[in-house]
Scaffold this motif. Sequence first.
Motif, short mmCIF file in Angstrom:
data_model
loop_
_atom_site.label_atom_id
_atom_site.label_comp_id
_atom_site.label_asym_id
_atom_site.label_seq_id
_atom_site.Cartn_x
_atom_site.Cartn_y
_atom_site.Cartn_z
N LEU A 65 0.83 -1.21 0.00
CA LEU A 65 0.00 0.00 0.00
C LEU A 65 0.87 1.26 0.00
CD1 LEU A 65 -2.75 -1.09 2.56
CD2 LEU A 65 -3.08 -0.68 0.11
N GLU A 66 2.00 1.19 0.68
CA GLU A 66 2.91 2.35 0.70
C GLU A 66 3.54 2.56 -0.68
OE1 GLU A 66 4.35 2.18 5.39
OE2 GLU A 66 5.50 1.14 3.83
N VAL A 67 3.93 1.48 -1.33
CA VAL A 67 4.52 1.58 -2.67
C VAL A 67 3.51 2.14 -3.66
CG1 VAL A 67 5.42 0.24 -4.61
CG2 VAL A 67 6.23 -0.24 -2.29
N MET A 68 2.25 1.73 -3.53
CA MET A 68 1.19 2.21 -4.43
C MET A 68 0.66 3.58 -4.00
SD MET A 68 -1.03 -1.23 -5.33
CE MET A 68 -1.36 -1.69 -3.62
N ARG A 69 1.20 4.11 -2.90
CA ARG A 69 0.88 5.45 -2.39
C ARG A 69 -0.57 5.58 -1.92
NH1 ARG A 69 4.23 9.41 -6.63
NH2 ARG A 69 6.28 8.44 -6.25
N TYR A 70 -1.09 4.50 -1.39
CA TYR A 70 -2.41 4.57 -0.77
C TYR A 70 -2.30 5.07 0.66
CZ TYR A 70 -4.95 2.12 -4.48
OH TYR A 70 -5.55 1.77 -5.67
N VAL A 71 -1.18 4.77 1.31
CA VAL A 71 -0.96 5.19 2.69
C VAL A 71 0.46 5.69 2.83
CG1 VAL A 71 -2.62 3.48 3.56
CG2 VAL A 71 -0.18 2.91 3.51
N ASN A 72 0.69 6.45 3.89
CA ASN A 72 2.04 6.90 4.23
C ASN A 72 2.15 7.00 5.75
OD1 ASN A 72 0.97 9.54 5.03
ND2 ASN A 72 0.77 9.93 2.82
N SER A 73 3.24 7.52 6.23
CA SER A 73 3.49 7.53 7.68
C SER A 73 2.50 8.39 8.45
CB SER A 73 4.92 8.04 7.95
OG SER A 73 5.09 9.34 7.40
N SER A 74 1.81 9.30 7.78
CA SER A 74 0.85 10.17 8.47
C SER A 74 -0.60 9.67 8.35
CB SER A 74 0.94 11.60 7.91
OG SER A 74 0.59 11.63 6.54
N THR A 78 -6.49 3.61 11.48
CA THR A 78 -7.79 3.05 11.09
C THR A 78 -7.98 3.08 9.57
OG1 THR A 78 -8.79 5.21 11.54
CG2 THR A 78 -8.93 3.55 13.27
N HIS A 79 -7.47 4.12 8.93
CA HIS A 79 -7.56 4.19 7.47
C HIS A 79 -6.59 3.21 6.81
CE1 HIS A 79 -9.82 7.82 8.38
NE2 HIS A 79 -10.18 7.89 7.12
N VAL A 80 -5.46 2.97 7.47
CA VAL A 80 -4.54 1.94 6.97
C VAL A 80 -5.22 0.58 7.02
CG1 VAL A 80 -2.37 0.72 7.40
CG2 VAL A 80 -2.46 3.20 7.65
N TYR A 81 -5.89 0.29 8.14
CA TYR A 81 -6.61 -0.98 8.26
C TYR A 81 -7.67 -1.12 7.18
CZ TYR A 81 -4.59 -0.90 13.01
OH TYR A 81 -3.74 -0.84 14.08
#
Length: 267
Positions: A65-74, A78-81
């Motif tokens: 998900l990080e590689v595809m830029r759906y999520v990041n450290s901020s 709950t949105h990551v889940y």
Amino acid sequence: MADDPQRNFRSSYYEKVGFRGVEEKKSLEILLKDNPLGMLPPHSDSHTMVGGYRKEQYHDILEALEVMRYVNSSTPCTHVYLRMFQLESQVLPRCSEISAPDEENEDFLSISRAMEEIVDDPIDCYWLIKCFVNQFHTKFGDSIPHLPKSLEHYLSQEEPRLLKHLKNTGALAQLPYSLWFRRCFAGCLPESSLQRVWDKVISGSCKILVFVALEILLSYKIMLLGITRPEGVVRFLCNIPQENTDAIVTKAIELWYKYCGTPMHAV
């Protein structure tokens, strides 16, 4: 669908020895160790290995998900889940199509926020959310649409005057059913009270949700009878006082026993 008596062993055992309600003091975390969500294989020797696999899977999904830029450290946990759950369920939207969460996603996020208050470890938290949501929809998906009618039936037995008032003001059709029945009171009840309700849901019954909603209506009937506009009723019920919720859940469980007899009742 009937409750699995093995899943609901604590309610059954304590009732037999005459200590109804004692098991309510147990936390959701203790119940989860009994594996009612099917998170662990039956053989304890493989638990460590499976735990390691799930940890690796969690990090692999997160990295993707990080590689595809759906999520990041901020990104809120709950949105990551939510994105992890969508990816595993093969319903992850395109980045260009992501918009504000719809009702189904808000249900997931509400349950996630509540679980986050109960479970500290993010990996355990995600697996619990995932298993809870999947089990809830698999076991009770067909029952949820019928719960408002069930609530109306029991309210007619307990407080017909309040039922008539809610109907006459148009509030009955606008009660926060999604908050109560689709989110299992996540965002409505504080953690200590919510765990006792989820304990029953995980043990195999969604009917407890009806009786918690019923007891909320009964506990605040004087207040509700004084509100004549449906939006006022909904606003109050979505923000009930938090100091009395343990007593509400206790009384709801007593109503559950009253109408359903033993824990092995029809969902």
